[in-house]
Design an enzyme around this catalytic site. Structure first.
Site, PDB file in Angstrom:
ATOM      1  CD  GLU A  83       9.882  29.831  -6.052  1.00 36.11           C
ATOM      2  OE1 GLU A  83       9.073  30.822  -5.436  1.00 36.11           O
ATOM      3  OE2 GLU A  83      10.715  29.546  -5.384  1.00 36.11           O
ATOM      4  CE  LYS A 267       9.971  33.977  -1.843  1.00 35.53           C
ATOM      5  NZ  LYS A 267      10.025  32.864  -3.017  1.00 35.53           N
ATOM      6  CG  ASP A 283      -6.559  38.682   3.685  1.00 33.04           C
ATOM      7  OD1 ASP A 283      -5.380  38.755   3.087  1.00 33.04           O
ATOM      8  OD2 ASP A 283      -6.973  39.542   4.069  1.00 33.04           O
ATOM      9  CG  HIS A 381      15.096  26.230  -8.153  1.00 35.10           C
ATOM     10  ND1 HIS A 381      15.194  27.432  -7.691  1.00 35.10           N
ATOM     11  CD2 HIS A 381      14.250  25.539  -7.452  1.00 35.10           C
ATOM     12  CE1 HIS A 381      14.265  27.802  -6.674  1.00 35.10           C
ATOM     13  NE2 HIS A 381      13.753  26.427  -6.521  1.00 35.10           N
TER      14      HIS A 381
END
Ligand code: MEV
Length: 436
Positions: A83, A267, A283, A381
């Site tokens: 991202e 998130k 993991d 962004h």
């Protein structure tokens, strides 16, 4: 290396090869690691031994987050993530946090929880009493199998019986094993212990055991990071720092009260933590599962962070979450790029690695809510998106940034415009808006 600064001004402007050399120099990487970073990383032959039906490998960008000062030590942080803006944003937030003295972190001992499910118990109270009375023997059985962990001071610590009198399938006893896995993530160690322990548990409870597996809600294995950012560090051209601090407090309160917002807020935290997990071969699904389950520990899913304006008007931030990560075994040791990443991080223990990840999570969250509460995230962004559009139009090297800058200035981030700018630059014609 301990006295080196993780400030890397202008790093992003350097050619890729040079960046590897700078980090190699900084971290004291030998040529073999440099080769790994400059090459493919995981070879097909190695990948073929890691999973089944292998076709090849799947690469992700590996970046370096700068500016991290944690407990007085500088860290460069490898992050594997697809991202755009995650690495830039976290480095930027770490710079602001650095101005307030950096992160202060701590971690519990690396204690994993394993579960044994017991059914068909004739007398629940007697079963629990039998487990209590035989705890010493049970702990000894649990220590049967990984003598290395035991010799390093880890191993079985406690056995806890948790009755569920009313489940879909009748009464159930869940027996927890607390097991210190030292520098291993510890899944294999604890699962092996549970399988050794189960027959004795069945015997003591006169019951029947079913599942024997670790819990990813690793709430005995948490890391905490805290920071205080001087309000002035948060000022923008339009908004005073003290107002930004208040806006960030409000943003956090939103995620504490509303699960719909909390999911997105958390998130953003995991954007950073997962990237370090992946870079170090850990993991990340286990860490994700633990983080989100922990976020609902009081019965409602909430923000993992606290951000508030402190008594001096500065911004205080804190995060605690389970971080079941290791530095021995698994992909951490097998994957050449993960080994290079661990060498760059240079952590001495699994709890130290967990503390670094907690700091990354806190900084990543600050970056997100700071942007959201001020300019919004689209501005940053779009700048990065513009670079991808320039690349898609065929721009190379120095032209990528030049074309991206023009696309942003024109507020016209389209491949067709990028292609046109590229053509103009190649033919030497002047663009109507911007000349190179
Ligand atoms: C995007 O990957 C992450 C954010 O949505 C996190 C947030 O909203 O806090 C920006």
């Amino acid at each position: 290396m301990g006295d080196k600064s993780s400030r890397l001004p202008g790093f992003y402007k350097r050619p890729l090869d040079e960046r590897v050399n700078i980090v190699a120099d900084w971290a004291g990487l030998d040529d073999a690691y440099v080769e790994v970073l400059k090459g493919q990383g995981l070879a097909n032959e190695q990948a073929d031994k890691m999973i089944e039906n292998t076709l090849g490998t799947f690469a992700l960008p590996l970046g370096i987050a700068a500016n991290f000062l944690i407990n007085g030590r500088d860290y460069l942080i490898p992050m594997a993530v697809e991202e755009p803006s995650v690495v830039a944003a976290v480095s930027n937030a770490a710079k602001k946090i650095r101005a307030g003295g950096g992160f202060h972190t701590e971690a519990t001992d690396p204690v994993m929880i394993g579960q044994i499910q017991v059914l068909d118990i004739p007398n629940m109270d007697a079963a629990i009493a039998a487990i209590e009375a035989n705890k010493a023997e049970l702990l000894e059985i649990a220590n049967c199998c990984d003598r290395v962990i035991v010799s390093l001071g880890g191993g079985a610590l406690d056995i806890v019986a948790r009755p569920f009198p009313d489940t879909l399938v009748g009464p159930m006893l869940v027996v927890h094993l607390h097991f210190d896995t030292r520098d291993a993530m510890g899944a294999n160690a604890i699962n092996t212990s549970l399988e050794s322990l189960a027959p004795k548990i069945a015997e003591l409870t006169n019951g029947r055991t079913n599942l024997r597996i670790l819990s990813n809600l690793a709430d005995q294995r948490t890391a905490t990071a805290r920071c205080t950012i001087p309000a002035g560090q948060l000022a923008t051209a339009e908004i005073p720092g003290s107002d930004v601090a208040k806006l960030i407090e409000e943003a956090n309160a939103f995620a504490v009260v509303d699960p719909y917002r909390a999911a997105t807020h958390n998130k953003g935290i995991m954007n950073g933590i997962d990237a370090v997990c992946i870079a170090t071969g850990n993991d990340w699904r286990a860490v994700e599962a633990g983080a989100h389950a922990y976020a609902a520990k009081d019965g409602q899913y909430r923000a993992l962070t606290d951000w508030h304006v402190d008594e001096n008007g500065d911004l205080y931030g804190e995060i605690t979450l389970p971080l079941a990560v290791g530095m021995v075994g698994g992909a951490t040791k097998v994957h050449p790029t993960a080994r290079a990443a661990m060498k760059i991080l240079n952590v001495a223990s699994a709890p130290e690695l967990a503390q670094v990840m907690a700091a990354v999570g806190l900084a990543q969250n600050l970056a997100a809510i700071n942007a959201l509460a001020t300019v919004g995230i689209q501005k940053g962004h779009m700048r990065l998106h513009a670079r991808q559009v320039a690349l898609a139009a065929g721009a190379q090297d120095g032209m990528v940034q030049k074309i991206a800058d023009t696309l942003v200035a024109e507020q016209n981030i389209r491949v067709e415009r990028a292609a046109e700018l590229l053509r103009l630059s190649v033919t030497g014609e002047r663009s109507s808006v911007n000349s190179y």
